[in-house]
Design a protein around this motif. Structure first.
Motif, PDB file in Angstrom:
ATOM      1  N   CYS A  88       0.830  -1.212   0.000  1.00 19.41           N
ATOM      2  CA  CYS A  88       0.000   0.000   0.000  1.00 19.41           C
ATOM      3  C   CYS A  88       0.861   1.258   0.000  1.00 19.41           C
ATOM      4  O   CYS A  88       0.556   2.225  -0.703  1.00 19.41           O
ATOM      5  N   LEU A  89       1.944   1.234   0.765  1.00 20.17           N
ATOM      6  CA  LEU A  89       2.825   2.394   0.823  1.00 20.17           C
ATOM      7  C   LEU A  89       3.492   2.658  -0.530  1.00 20.17           C
ATOM      8  O   LEU A  89       3.477   3.798  -1.022  1.00 20.17           O
ATOM      9  N   PHE A  90       4.035   1.617  -1.138  1.00 20.62           N
ATOM     10  CA  PHE A  90       4.671   1.795  -2.454  1.00 20.62           C
ATOM     11  C   PHE A  90       3.643   2.175  -3.520  1.00 20.62           C
ATOM     12  O   PHE A  90       3.934   2.971  -4.413  1.00 20.62           O
ATOM     13  N   ALA A  91       2.454   1.614  -3.460  1.00 24.10           N
ATOM     14  CA  ALA A  91       1.408   1.967  -4.428  1.00 24.10           C
ATOM     15  C   ALA A  91       1.006   3.428  -4.260  1.00 24.10           C
ATOM     16  O   ALA A  91       0.810   4.143  -5.259  1.00 24.10           O
ATOM     17  N   LEU A  92       0.892   3.887  -3.037  1.00 24.41           N
ATOM     18  CA  LEU A  92       0.546   5.283  -2.785  1.00 24.41           C
ATOM     19  C   LEU A  92       1.627   6.218  -3.332  1.00 24.41           C
ATOM     20  O   LEU A  92       1.320   7.234  -3.970  1.00 24.41           O
ATOM     21  N   ILE A  93       2.881   5.868  -3.101  1.00 25.88           N
ATOM     22  CA  ILE A  93       3.975   6.692  -3.631  1.00 25.88           C
ATOM     23  C   ILE A  93       3.932   6.714  -5.155  1.00 25.88           C
ATOM     24  O   ILE A  93       4.098   7.770  -5.782  1.00 25.88           O
ATOM     25  N   GLY A  94       3.699   5.558  -5.784  1.00 26.78           N
ATOM     26  CA  GLY A  94       3.606   5.508  -7.246  1.00 26.78           C
ATOM     27  C   GLY A  94       2.442   6.311  -7.785  1.00 26.78           C
ATOM     28  O   GLY A  94       2.577   7.024  -8.789  1.00 26.78           O
ATOM     29  N   ILE A  95       1.297   6.225  -7.124  1.00 25.14           N
ATOM     30  CA  ILE A  95       0.115   6.986  -7.571  1.00 25.14           C
ATOM     31  C   ILE A  95       0.351   8.480  -7.418  1.00 25.14           C
ATOM     32  O   ILE A  95       0.000   9.275  -8.303  1.00 25.14           O
TER      33      ILE A  95
END
Length: 107
Positions: A88-95
């Motif tokens: 979730c953290l990496f996905a949030l950073i990517g988004i």
């Protein structure tokens, strides 16, 4: 613009690593648990009568020493939680990197 793309790529690598590395850690942990139990069996450190008494007293025919050693430390609970949090953290950073607008040059 290049920084945005590199952040997105690194976020995708982070998502993949947040699932692959914990699986490897869990495999190493399971191998260590198996080798520990096997060593106890080789040196006759497991009381077979006590294990059988436990199985009959608590009506648990599937009780095994290897299974008990594997659940010590609750790795089977914490690894999926940690992996989900990191994903979730990496996905949030990517988004956030995807949706951010490129900086305009200063004149």
């Amino acid at each position: 613009m290049a920084h945005r793309k590199s952040i997105i790529v690194l976020s995708l690598f982070g998502i993949a690593a947040s699932w692959v590395l914990p699986l490897l850690i869990r495999a190493v942990y399971d191998a260590h648990a198996f080798s520990t139990v096997r060593e106890f069996e080789i040196y006759n450190m497991i009381d077979v009568d006590a294990v059988e008494a436990y199985r009959t007293a608590y009506d648990d025919p599937d009780y095994s020493i290897f299974g008990r050693v594997r659940v010590i430390g609750a790795l089977h609970i914490y690894i999926p939680i940690l992996s989900s949090f990191l994903t979730c953290l990496f996905a949030l950073i990517g988004i956030l990197a995807w949706r951010s607008s490129p900086l305009k040059p200063v004149n």
